[in-house]
Design an enzyme around this catalytic site. Structure first.
Site, PDB file in Angstrom:
ATOM      1  N   PHE A  32       0.818  -1.225   0.000  1.00 11.23           N
ATOM      2  CA  PHE A  32       0.000   0.000   0.000  1.00 11.23           C
ATOM      3  C   PHE A  32       0.846   1.266   0.000  1.00 11.23           C
ATOM      4  O   PHE A  32       0.359   2.336  -0.352  1.00 11.23           O
ATOM      5  CB  PHE A  32      -0.954   0.019   1.216  1.00 11.23           C
ATOM      6  CG  PHE A  32      -0.301   0.471   2.497  1.00 11.23           C
ATOM      7  CD1 PHE A  32      -0.119   1.819   2.764  1.00 11.23           C
ATOM      8  CD2 PHE A  32       0.157  -0.447   3.436  1.00 11.23           C
ATOM      9  CE1 PHE A  32       0.505   2.249   3.935  1.00 11.23           C
ATOM     10  CE2 PHE A  32       0.784  -0.039   4.597  1.00 11.23           C
ATOM     11  CZ  PHE A  32       0.962   1.315   4.839  1.00 11.23           C
ATOM     12  N   GLU A  50      -5.116  -3.687  -2.284  1.00  8.40           N
ATOM     13  CA  GLU A  50      -6.548  -3.374  -2.292  1.00  8.40           C
ATOM     14  C   GLU A  50      -6.850  -2.089  -1.519  1.00  8.40           C
ATOM     15  O   GLU A  50      -7.925  -1.514  -1.646  1.00  8.40           O
ATOM     16  CB  GLU A  50      -7.361  -4.556  -1.738  1.00  8.40           C
ATOM     17  CG  GLU A  50      -7.101  -4.921  -0.272  1.00  8.40           C
ATOM     18  CD  GLU A  50      -5.897  -5.848  -0.088  1.00  8.40           C
ATOM     19  OE1 GLU A  50      -4.907  -5.740  -0.842  1.00  8.40           O
ATOM     20  OE2 GLU A  50      -5.953  -6.684   0.849  1.00  8.40           O
ATOM     21  N   CYS A  62       9.505   1.939   3.334  1.00  6.39           N
ATOM     22  CA  CYS A  62      10.340   0.797   3.719  1.00  6.39           C
ATOM     23  C   CYS A  62      11.754   1.257   4.051  1.00  6.39           C
ATOM     24  O   CYS A  62      12.518   0.509   4.651  1.00  6.39           O
ATOM     25  CB  CYS A  62      10.365  -0.244   2.616  1.00  6.39           C
ATOM     26  SG  CYS A  62      11.030   0.418   1.096  1.00  6.39           S
ATOM     27  N   SER A  68       5.075  -6.875   3.522  1.00  7.31           N
ATOM     28  CA  SER A  68       5.601  -7.185   4.858  1.00  7.31           C
ATOM     29  C   SER A  68       6.363  -8.514   4.843  1.00  7.31           C
ATOM     30  O   SER A  68       6.152  -9.354   3.967  1.00  7.31           O
ATOM     31  CB  SER A  68       4.440  -7.249   5.846  1.00  7.31           C
ATOM     32  OG  SER A  68       3.539  -8.258   5.420  1.00  7.31           O
TER      33      SER A  68
HETATM   34  P1  NAD Z   1       1.283  -6.608   3.064  1.00  7.12           P
HETATM   35  O1  NAD Z   1       2.333  -7.656   3.153  1.00  7.12           O
HETATM   36  O2  NAD Z   1       0.189  -6.613   4.056  1.00  7.12           O
HETATM   37  O3  NAD Z   1       0.560  -6.655   1.618  1.00  7.12           O
HETATM   38  C1  NAD Z   1       1.295  -6.588   0.425  1.00  7.12           C
HETATM   39  C2  NAD Z   1       0.493  -7.239  -0.691  1.00  7.12           C
HETATM   40  O4  NAD Z   1       0.280  -8.616  -0.382  1.00  7.12           O
HETATM   41  C3  NAD Z   1      -0.880  -6.638  -0.934  1.00  7.12           C
HETATM   42  O5  NAD Z   1      -1.104  -6.584  -2.323  1.00  7.12           O
HETATM   43  C4  NAD Z   1      -1.836  -7.619  -0.263  1.00  7.12           C
HETATM   44  O6  NAD Z   1      -3.077  -7.687  -0.924  1.00  7.12           O
HETATM   45  C5  NAD Z   1      -1.101  -8.944  -0.394  1.00  7.12           C
HETATM   46  N1  NAD Z   1      -1.311  -9.842   0.740  1.00  7.12           N
HETATM   47  C6  NAD Z   1      -1.524  -9.510   2.035  1.00  7.12           C
HETATM   48  N2  NAD Z   1      -1.612 -10.619   2.798  1.00  7.12           N
HETATM   49  C7  NAD Z   1      -1.445 -11.671   1.964  1.00  7.12           C
HETATM   50  C8  NAD Z   1      -1.421 -13.070   2.153  1.00  7.12           C
HETATM   51  N3  NAD Z   1      -1.587 -13.626   3.360  1.00  7.12           N
HETATM   52  N4  NAD Z   1      -1.236 -13.866   1.074  1.00  7.12           N
HETATM   53  C9  NAD Z   1      -1.046 -13.347  -0.159  1.00  7.12           C
HETATM   54  N5  NAD Z   1      -1.050 -12.011  -0.387  1.00  7.12           N
HETATM   55  C10 NAD Z   1      -1.241 -11.178   0.652  1.00  7.12           C
HETATM   56  O7  NAD Z   1       2.073  -5.201   3.064  1.00  7.12           O
HETATM   57  P2  NAD Z   1       1.454  -3.737   3.110  1.00  7.12           P
HETATM   58  O8  NAD Z   1       0.915  -3.491   4.476  1.00  7.12           O
HETATM   59  O9  NAD Z   1       0.610  -3.472   1.945  1.00  7.12           O
HETATM   60  O10 NAD Z   1       2.792  -2.864   2.906  1.00  7.12           O
HETATM   61  C11 NAD Z   1       3.617  -2.464   3.970  1.00  7.12           C
HETATM   62  C12 NAD Z   1       4.801  -3.396   4.128  1.00  7.12           C
HETATM   63  O11 NAD Z   1       5.558  -3.406   2.919  1.00  7.12           O
HETATM   64  C13 NAD Z   1       5.764  -2.959   5.207  1.00  7.12           C
HETATM   65  O12 NAD Z   1       6.161  -4.090   5.931  1.00  7.12           O
HETATM   66  C14 NAD Z   1       6.942  -2.373   4.432  1.00  7.12           C
HETATM   67  O13 NAD Z   1       8.184  -2.425   5.112  1.00  7.12           O
HETATM   68  C15 NAD Z   1       6.949  -3.237   3.220  1.00  7.12           C
HETATM   69  N6  NAD Z   1       7.632  -2.631   2.092  1.00  7.12           N
HETATM   70  C16 NAD Z   1       8.871  -3.096   1.769  1.00  7.12           C
HETATM   71  C17 NAD Z   1       9.571  -2.529   0.718  1.00  7.12           C
HETATM   72  C18 NAD Z   1      10.946  -3.018   0.377  1.00  7.12           C
HETATM   73  O14 NAD Z   1      11.508  -2.581  -0.622  1.00  7.12           O
HETATM   74  N7  NAD Z   1      11.518  -3.910   1.163  1.00  7.12           N
HETATM   75  C19 NAD Z   1       8.993  -1.494  -0.028  1.00  7.12           C
HETATM   76  C20 NAD Z   1       7.707  -1.052   0.311  1.00  7.12           C
HETATM   77  C21 NAD Z   1       7.035  -1.631   1.381  1.00  7.12           C
END
Ligand code: NAD
Length: 505
Positions: free
Chosen positions: A161, A188, A293, A238
């Site tokens: 997100f 989403e 991130c 995450s």
């Molecule tokens: P998230 O892991 O909750 O969701 C990311 C994506 O995965 C979304 O599209 C979501 O729909 C999908 N998703 C969620 N749960 C899932 C599951 N159980 N199975 C399959 N798909 C699933 O992350 P978020 O809250 O959207 O984003 C924030 C996180 O992203 C933070 O932890 C941040 O550190 C990380 N992030 C990392 C980087 C990097 O380069 N390392 C960059 C941006 C964000």
């Protein structure tokens, strides 16, 4: 393109998918409201498309691949130029959408549009980036050998997100320029700006099926991981989800690059130029409400740096105006959702009960006229010690934890004991200390007098340890490697000896 259809409609319609060159409504899917986090109001509905839509997109992308892979790279690269023009032309509109769906201030949103454009610019160089290599007589006398890069097929991006527009651009331009076809599943929580991007995709006239958009949540993601036509997955999100994506995609025989969460440390040495350090730290920790991130989450003043850092931070945090990111005076917007706000406030309460000293903030922030928004005060702790949850768990909100130590050695130990390895920065005027730091910390992105060490589009974007699962990162040459395979040809000819070949047939 004269005008783009705004994805925000007065009647709050459900966003469509884009499959095989057509806008496709998913009327059967459950739909969730997309909330503007600054107001808490719904601005659109997003469908949670299931395996059927994913199958449709994967088939369309697979069919498109057969001819797209044969389009000469220079011609594929030419699609990047009108895409860049449209991103530039509609940059402000895109940035406002990013602020509306995510909450970050407009200047941050504009920066994310710029980063997306830079990836398109780099991918425009694909004929050079994609070249293979060869060696005459490489496999023996009169036997030549060369390696050519080839696209693999359908790739998918599952996005987080926190950078609704930018993150898919770490992958998509490279994937399609190298001859693959692509499916994007935005978060989403923030599907609006990708809707606009796909109007641009339509406008530049890519063959149907080369790029596809499927909206949805975890089930949509899992359907992509399980689909046999999807050859590879780029994930950002995450760490627990990254681990799941990596394992499930690999178990299904796919290529996968999965970026995870972070807990980034900023070390301040006693010789640092303090009036430069503080604005950088404030931007790193509280920009985008700490939802980057690469956000600094722990600040480690070393030795005598502690007093001045503490004093200057407390004084500066007063100036962080919290509010709607569209307001030009605002420095920090809301966090993404009510659930995120409550989780962050819970982490703050946990920090207090663990014995850390709450210096600034710690409460929901009141913003006049935005009573439904998800605001948290910029928050500063001191006296955080290794092992406390404040020091080890990703908060992903506007909370900075100060952990004073006596030596650089101790600071490096804190970084290396963290399970995460996304980024770390040092502020110092000493080349010796900076080099010591650079050589010893095991993180993907290292800053020296830089608060947010964000790699440019022609450098790899990725972390280490539990911040990244895979080998090739996003952006630049790493992306080209990820989206291509090397095929070797070893070649010889039996038609005559060399004298014959000179023309005496
Ligand atoms: P998230 O892991 O909750 O969701 C990311 C994506 O995965 C979304 O599209 C979501 O729909 C999908 N998703 C969620 N749960 C899932 C599951 N159980 N199975 C399959 N798909 C699933 O992350 P978020 O809250 O959207 O984003 C924030 C996180 O992203 C933070 O932890 C941040 O550190 C990380 N992030 C990392 C980087 C990097 O380069 N390392 C960059 C941006 C964000």
């Amino acid at each position: 393109m004269q005008t783009l259809k705004s994805p925000i409609r007065a009647d709050i319609t459900t966003l469509p998918n884009y499959i095989g060159g057509e806008w496709v409504d998913d009327r059967d899917a459950e739909a969730l409201p997309v909330l503007n986090p600054a107001t808490g109001e719904a601005v659109a509905m997003v469908p949670l498309s299931g395996p059927e839509m994913v199958n449709r997109a994967a088939r369309a992308a697979h069919e498109a691949f057969e001819s797209w892979r044969s389009v000469p790279p220079i011609e594929r690269a030419r699609y990047m130029f009108p895409l860049r023009d449209l991103l530039l032309k509609h940059g402000e509109e895109l940035a406002r959408l990013v602020t509306t769906e995510h909450g970050k201030v407009l200047s941050d949103a504009r920066g994310s549009v710029q980063r997306a454009i830079e990836n398109v610019e780099v991918a425009a160089g694909i004929p050079t980036l994609m070249m293979g290599y060869g060696l005459e007589n490489g496999a023996g006398r009169d036997i030549d050998e060369d390696a050519a890069r080839r696209p693999l097929g359908v790739f998918a991006c599952i996005a987080p997100f926190n950078f609704p527009l930018m993150v898919p651009f770490w992958f998509m331009p490279y994937a399609i320029a190298t001859g693959n076809t692509f499916i994007i599943k935005p978060s989403e929580q923030v599907p609006l700006s990708q809707r606009l991007v796909f109007e641009m995709m339509e406008e530049i006239g890519l063959p149907p099926g080369v790029v596809n958009l499927v909206n949805g949540g975890r089930d949509t993601a899992d359907a992509l991981l399980d689909h046999p036509l999807v050859k590879g997955v780029s994930f950002v999100g995450s760490t627990p989800v990254a681990r799941h994506i990596y394992a499930r995609a690999a178990a299904n025989g796919k290529r996968v690059q999965a970026s995870g969460g972070a807990k980034n440390v900023i070390v301040v040495m006693p010789d640092a130029v303090m009036d430069k350090v503080i604005p950088n730290v404030i931007n790193s920790a509280f920009g985008s409400s700490g939802q980057r991130c690469l956000a600094g989450s722990i600040i480690i003043p070393v030795g005598e740096a502690h007093g001045p850092v503490r004093e200057a931070l407390v004084a500066s945090m007063d100036r962080i105006k919290v509010g709607n990111g569209l307001d030009p005076d605002v420095v920090m917007g809301p966090v993404i959702s009510a659930a995120a706000r409550d989780r962050i406030l819970g982490a703050i309460r946990g920090g207090v009960s663990e014995g850390a000293e709450l210096l600034v903030g710690g409460q929901p922030a009141d913003v006049a006229g935005h009573e439904g928004g998800f605001f948290v005060q910029p928050t500063l702790f001191d006296g955080v010690r290794p092992g406390m949850k404040l020091a080890t768990e990703e908060i992903f909100g506007p909370v900075l934890s100060m952990m004073p130590v006596a030596t650089l050695d101790e600071a490096i130990r804190v970084i290396d004991e963290s399970p995460y390895g996304n980024a770390a920065s040092i502020f110092t005027e000493s080349g010796g200390w900076a080099r010591e730091f650079q050589m010893r910390v095991d993180v993907g992105n290292i800053g020296v007098n830089i608060g947010v060490a964000a790699p440019m589009a022609y450098f790899p974007f990725g972390g280490a340890r539990q911040s990244f699962f895979g080998t090739q990162h996003g952006q630049g040459r790493d992306a080209v490697d990820f989206f291509t395979d090397r095929r070797v040809v070893i070649r010889r000819w039996f038609g005559g000896d060399r004298a014959d070949a000179r023309g005496h047939w």
